[in-house]
Design an enzyme around this catalytic site. Sequence first.
Site, short mmCIF file in Angstrom:
data_model
loop_
_atom_site.label_atom_id
_atom_site.label_comp_id
_atom_site.label_asym_id
_atom_site.label_seq_id
_atom_site.Cartn_x
_atom_site.Cartn_y
_atom_site.Cartn_z
N TYR A 177 0.84 -1.22 0.00
CA TYR A 177 0.00 0.00 0.00
C TYR A 177 0.87 1.26 0.00
CZ TYR A 177 -4.20 -2.71 0.35
OH TYR A 177 -5.22 -3.58 0.06
N GLU A 208 -7.94 -7.21 5.24
CA GLU A 208 -7.10 -8.27 4.67
C GLU A 208 -6.32 -8.98 5.78
OE1 GLU A 208 -5.08 -6.12 1.48
OE2 GLU A 208 -7.04 -5.69 0.59
C1 HEM Z 1 -6.50 1.77 -1.53
C2 HEM Z 1 -5.79 1.08 -2.40
C3 HEM Z 1 -6.36 0.15 -3.44
C4 HEM Z 1 -7.55 0.18 -4.10
C5 HEM Z 1 -8.67 1.17 -3.95
C6 HEM Z 1 -7.56 -0.96 -4.99
C7 HEM Z 1 -8.60 -1.27 -5.84
C8 HEM Z 1 -8.67 -2.40 -6.61
C9 HEM Z 1 -9.80 -2.79 -7.43
C10 HEM Z 1 -11.06 -1.98 -7.60
C11 HEM Z 1 -9.50 -3.96 -8.01
C12 HEM Z 1 -10.38 -4.78 -8.95
C13 HEM Z 1 -11.08 -5.80 -8.04
C14 HEM Z 1 -11.91 -6.82 -8.75
O1 HEM Z 1 -11.34 -7.65 -9.45
O2 HEM Z 1 -13.09 -6.80 -8.60
C15 HEM Z 1 -8.19 -4.34 -7.56
C16 HEM Z 1 -7.54 -5.49 -7.96
C17 HEM Z 1 -6.20 -5.64 -7.80
N1 HEM Z 1 -5.37 -4.91 -6.98
FE1 HEM Z 1 -5.91 -3.35 -5.82
N2 HEM Z 1 -6.39 -1.63 -4.87
C18 HEM Z 1 -5.62 -0.99 -3.94
C19 HEM Z 1 -4.38 -1.36 -3.53
C20 HEM Z 1 -3.62 -2.31 -4.13
C21 HEM Z 1 -2.26 -2.62 -3.81
C22 HEM Z 1 -1.45 -1.94 -2.72
C23 HEM Z 1 -1.85 -3.60 -4.66
C24 HEM Z 1 -0.51 -4.28 -4.78
C25 HEM Z 1 0.59 -3.68 -5.08
C26 HEM Z 1 -2.99 -3.94 -5.50
C27 HEM Z 1 -2.99 -4.90 -6.47
C28 HEM Z 1 -4.12 -5.36 -7.13
C29 HEM Z 1 -4.11 -6.44 -8.08
C30 HEM Z 1 -2.88 -7.21 -8.55
C31 HEM Z 1 -5.42 -6.63 -8.50
C32 HEM Z 1 -5.94 -7.66 -9.52
C33 HEM Z 1 -5.78 -7.01 -10.86
C34 HEM Z 1 -6.07 -7.91 -12.00
O3 HEM Z 1 -6.53 -9.04 -11.86
O4 HEM Z 1 -5.78 -7.43 -13.11
N3 HEM Z 1 -4.02 -3.14 -5.14
N4 HEM Z 1 -7.72 -3.39 -6.70
#
Ligand code: HEM
Length: 404
Positions: free
Chosen positions: A95, A137
Amino acid sequence: MLTENHIALVKSTVPLLEESGTAITDHFYKRLFSHNPEAQNIFNMSNQASGKQSFALFSAIAAYAKNLDNVEQLLTMVERIAQKHTSLNIQPEHYDLVGHHLIETFRELVPEQFTQEVEEAWTVAYQTLASIFIGREGDLYKQREALVGGWKGGRKFSLVEKRIESELVKSLVFEPVDGGPVIDYLPGQYIGIEVQPKQSEFKEIRQYSLSDKANGESYRISVKREVLGKPGIVSNYLHDGLRLGDEVTLYAPAGDFYLQDNSKPKVLISAGVGLTPMQAMLETLIAEQGAEQGNEQRNEQKSEIHFLHACESVAQHSFKKRHDEITEQGKVTSHTWYKSGTHESALQGYMDISGIADQLPLAAADFYLCGPVGFMQFAKQQLITLGVESDSIHYEVFGPHESF
Ligand code: HEM
Ligand SMILES: Cc1cc2nc3c(=O)[nH]c(=O)nc-3n(C[C@H](O)[C@H](O)[C@H](O)COP(=O)(O)OP(=O)(O)OC[C@H]3O[C@@H](n4cnc5c(N)ncnc54)[C@H](O)[C@@H]3O)c2cc1C
């Protein structure tokens, strides 16, 4: 603490995000991956390339800031994303990394609008959200570690069985290398699988729904070979590259789409490989029916299962033999549609729920949908038109989530 003023300032920059199209998100991800190439071990680079994921993170942050006064709405979204994040083993330090590149992106791309005041608002909004995710988480990781067969982080599993289910789908069964038990999951949930095919510079993580009832010893997934356009990296590797005895890393079962434990009749509606979570639900419900037999308190309603499935053709109908068997045994009421070719046990063309609506417990049932987004939009619209309450409709998307 996030104040009304912070929320207003973050909201005021949302049009800027929207107007920039993908410029800001592209810059963010380029920045992230060039400064921290190891992040490519976590992100699905195909989703990046196809643009599916590009706006999700930014728009989610802005949406959450806007909705901080609507906590209930926020919690449903946080839960879905937190579940997905845990299947990717995302940790608190990630994060900080994302937060850093987010702020730097704004500084570099829109320096004039990104005043000190706006920067402070975005920093606080981001940290507020990040701490909500980190908290949820963290709880999920702890709960899963404490369960029988539970574990933390990645665990090595080996492939013990591979079976062809249809023209494009193969099932793979994995057992832990350490020989211990595995967590029981809720039917409908998925696992995160991490592999590194020879041609991949980085590790690849994908989610796959568990396609059988929980048994405490192994996990079965059923994977469609992605052949359209650029061949899918992981699905083709699981089909062709991974051999019996080979090892993969699995992250514990996750997901907020699962069979509700209630006495309502169930209607399972799927298209194509979207039937994998339904298969876990079917097998679980059928096992429960068996357990109920002989029980004088048997609740007839609980056993009512309707299974609606659409696919391209009989050759692409995965688990067909099993579906025929449970339908003949009267355990399930089934309706099948094949888009091409005629077949005695199937209707022809696209799924038409209204055509069989008189056979469904529309007012009483819970409905579970999984398949391509267009298919689910159409199915949901049909159900709503038939008078089904939207609260009774649950769905899973096999990719970055889209609401409809
Ligand atoms: C407040 C911070 C964050 C928000 C608001 C956020 C938001 C999201 C959202 C909306 C999704 C799509 C979820 C779905 O599949 O329905 C997602 C997926 C994902 N997030 Fe986050 N995220 C955050 C932080 C992070 C962090 C810190 C990481 C790692 C470095 C991360 C890595 C990922 C990955 C790898 C996916 C799956 C993407 C994919 O399948 O292409 N996210 N996140
Ligand atoms: C909760 C959940 C459950 C799932 N359950 C299942 C399941 O039970 N069974 C199942 O088969 N799948 C399931 N999936 C989908 C699965 O996770 C993978 O997304 C799928 O197998 C494709 O992965 P891949 O590595 O083969 O394809 P990827 O390499 O990720 O490619 C995906 C798509 O992007 C396209 N693409 C790649 N690179 C580019 C580019 N440069 N430009 C444009 N397009 C590009 C590819 O052509 C392909 O169509 C699930 C997904 C989720 C989120």
